[in-house]
Design a protein around this motif. Structure first.
Motif, short mmCIF file in Angstrom:
data_model
loop_
_atom_site.label_atom_id
_atom_site.label_comp_id
_atom_site.label_asym_id
_atom_site.label_seq_id
_atom_site.Cartn_x
_atom_site.Cartn_y
_atom_site.Cartn_z
N THR A 114 75.26 -56.44 6.08
CA THR A 114 74.96 -55.68 4.61
C THR A 114 73.69 -54.69 5.13
O THR A 114 73.03 -55.15 5.75
CB THR A 114 74.48 -56.67 3.60
N PRO A 115 73.62 -53.58 4.14
CA PRO A 115 72.39 -52.66 4.57
C PRO A 115 71.07 -53.44 3.93
O PRO A 115 71.18 -54.19 3.13
CB PRO A 115 73.07 -51.59 3.39
N GLY A 116 70.13 -52.72 4.45
CA GLY A 116 68.81 -52.96 3.93
C GLY A 116 68.59 -54.45 4.41
O GLY A 116 69.11 -55.05 5.31
N TYR A 117 67.27 -55.01 3.81
CA TYR A 117 66.86 -56.34 4.39
C TYR A 117 66.90 -57.08 2.88
O TYR A 117 66.51 -56.54 1.82
CB TYR A 117 65.37 -56.32 4.62
N GLY A 118 67.59 -58.08 2.96
CA GLY A 118 67.57 -59.07 2.13
C GLY A 118 69.16 -58.95 1.33
O GLY A 118 70.15 -58.45 2.00
N VAL A 119 69.14 -59.59 0.10
CA VAL A 119 70.51 -59.76 -0.55
C VAL A 119 70.75 -58.61 -1.58
O VAL A 119 69.87 -58.74 -2.57
CB VAL A 119 70.76 -61.12 -1.16
N PRO A 120 71.50 -57.82 -1.60
CA PRO A 120 71.59 -56.46 -2.32
C PRO A 120 71.96 -57.23 -3.85
O PRO A 120 72.51 -58.08 -3.99
CB PRO A 120 72.82 -55.94 -1.92
N GLY A 121 71.24 -56.46 -4.68
CA GLY A 121 71.00 -56.81 -6.22
C GLY A 121 70.15 -58.06 -6.24
O GLY A 121 69.98 -58.43 -7.77
N MET A 122 69.62 -58.65 -5.63
CA MET A 122 68.64 -59.71 -5.71
C MET A 122 67.15 -59.17 -5.60
O MET A 122 66.96 -58.18 -4.85
CB MET A 122 68.84 -60.72 -4.83
N PRO A 123 66.34 -59.78 -6.43
CA PRO A 123 65.04 -59.33 -6.47
C PRO A 123 64.49 -59.66 -5.11
O PRO A 123 65.00 -60.38 -4.23
CB PRO A 123 64.18 -60.51 -7.34
N GLU A 172 62.89 -64.26 -6.82
CA GLU A 172 61.50 -63.97 -7.45
C GLU A 172 60.42 -64.65 -6.85
O GLU A 172 59.19 -64.08 -7.17
CB GLU A 172 61.70 -64.07 -8.95
N ASN A 173 60.38 -65.67 -6.21
CA ASN A 173 59.26 -66.39 -5.70
C ASN A 173 59.61 -66.52 -4.07
O ASN A 173 58.30 -66.79 -3.61
CB ASN A 173 59.51 -67.85 -6.08
N MET A 174 60.45 -65.74 -3.40
CA MET A 174 60.48 -65.87 -1.79
C MET A 174 61.31 -64.66 -1.50
O MET A 174 62.07 -64.05 -2.49
CB MET A 174 61.28 -67.39 -1.40
N LEU A 175 61.04 -64.32 -0.27
CA LEU A 175 61.94 -63.09 0.31
C LEU A 175 62.96 -63.89 1.09
O LEU A 175 62.72 -64.68 1.96
CB LEU A 175 61.17 -62.29 1.28
N PHE A 176 64.27 -63.49 0.96
CA PHE A 176 65.34 -63.80 1.52
C PHE A 176 66.03 -62.88 2.83
O PHE A 176 65.77 -61.61 2.51
CB PHE A 176 66.60 -64.10 0.75
N THR A 177 66.37 -63.13 3.67
CA THR A 177 67.14 -62.20 4.62
C THR A 177 68.37 -62.24 4.10
O THR A 177 68.90 -62.59 2.99
CB THR A 177 67.55 -63.15 6.12
N ALA A 178 69.26 -61.27 4.66
CA ALA A 178 70.55 -61.26 4.20
C ALA A 178 71.32 -62.59 4.53
O ALA A 178 70.98 -63.17 5.20
CB ALA A 178 71.34 -60.03 4.97
#
Length: 282
Positions: free
Chosen positions: A261-270, A102-108
């Motif tokens: 994993t698809p998209g950018y970031g961790v699926p299911g996470m903010p 919620e406070n940072m952007l994560f890679t996958a």
């Protein structure tokens, strides 16, 4: 051709080349690791820091055509350091949680982290918590492994020995003072690769979480660049080779060291961006 015309052509050429030159002179990526967390980052003889995450993000920077400066500091200073602008991202293994996302952007995720038991070679493998009844489990003081072990010890009837360091907990197992130690999967695998009398045993799959690289929330461009490099390294087997080098174990087929994993970031996470994108590895 007059000198004036030659000078004008030279100026035009320089102006055309300016964007490319500017791109080549991007400043180094600034990041940090916990320099005491073997095998991810730890001191090497002669000075400096070595480990899986050092190799991983040095290669990521190379593929981004950037230099990189990696500070070796306490983990507790890394997130505040990034939020204050000191670091561009965090190279230390960082567990993705809802609160953090919620406070940072994560890679996958680039690795799974999970709780795993380590036992002495020749001991009966652990199939579940109930197998520890009447035995002792060694843990590192102040860690989530201590918290979980104490809760399960009360439920299943085993004792918990608390040590100041993880190597001390491993030694307790090797000496017979404890039946098992509970710690992170990569730490267990690394210790097992260094000691033939120590064996990586049951991994608690329900404790699995993503280890990923966080960037400031306002920098999705850097998140995408980091993840693209990481995904290309998954695709060509680079992360798998680094994992085998540092953990002494070839990644499983469902390991995040190889799964894109698809998209950018961790699926299911903010902060997750499910927008499909074409992966371009050159």
């Amino acid at each position: 051709m007059t000198r004036r015309r030659l000078a004008a052509m030279a100026v035009t050429a320089l102006l055309c080349a300016a964007p490319a030159l500017a791109q080549e002179k991007l400043p180094p990526l600034r990041t940090g690791v916990d320099g005491t967390f073997a095998p991810h980052a730890f001191p090497k003889l002669g000075g400096g820091t070595q480990g899986f995450n050092i190799d991983l993000f040095t290669e990521v920077a190379r593929r981004m055509k950037r230099e990189i400066v990696i500070d070796s500091v306490s983990f507790s200073t890394l997130i505040p350091g990034m939020q204050s602008g000191r670091y561009d991202f965090i190279a230390a293994p960082t567990t993705v949680t809802k609160e953090r996302a919620e406070n940072m952007l994560f890679t996958a995720g680039y690795l799974w982290t999970a709780f795993q038991f380590g036992i002495k070679k020749g001991s009966e493998p652990i199939k579940g918590w109930e197998d520890l009844k009447g035995k002792s489990v060694a843990v590192n003081k102040g860690t989530p492994y201590e918290t979980l072990s104490k809760a399960m010890g009360e439920k299943y009837g085993f004792t918990v020995q608390v040590y100041d360091t993880q190597p001390d907990a491993v030694q307790a197992v090797l000496s017979g003072r404890a039946y098992a130690t509970l710690v992170g999967n990569t730490s267990v695998q690394y210790a097992a690769s260094k000691n033939p009398m120590f064996v990586a045993d049951l991994e608690l799959k329900d404790t699995r979480a993503h280890w990923a690289a966080p960037v400031p929330k306002d920098n999705p461009k850097l998140r995408a660049q980091l993840q693209d490099a990481l995904d290309c390294m998954k695709k060509d087997g680079t992360i798998a080779k680094l994992a085998e080098k540092w953990f002494g174990k070839k990644p499983d087929a469902d390991d995040l060291a190889v799964v894109i994993t698809p998209g950018y970031g961790v699926p299911g996470m903010p902060g997750y961006d499910p927008t499909p994108h074409e992966l371009k590895c050159g």
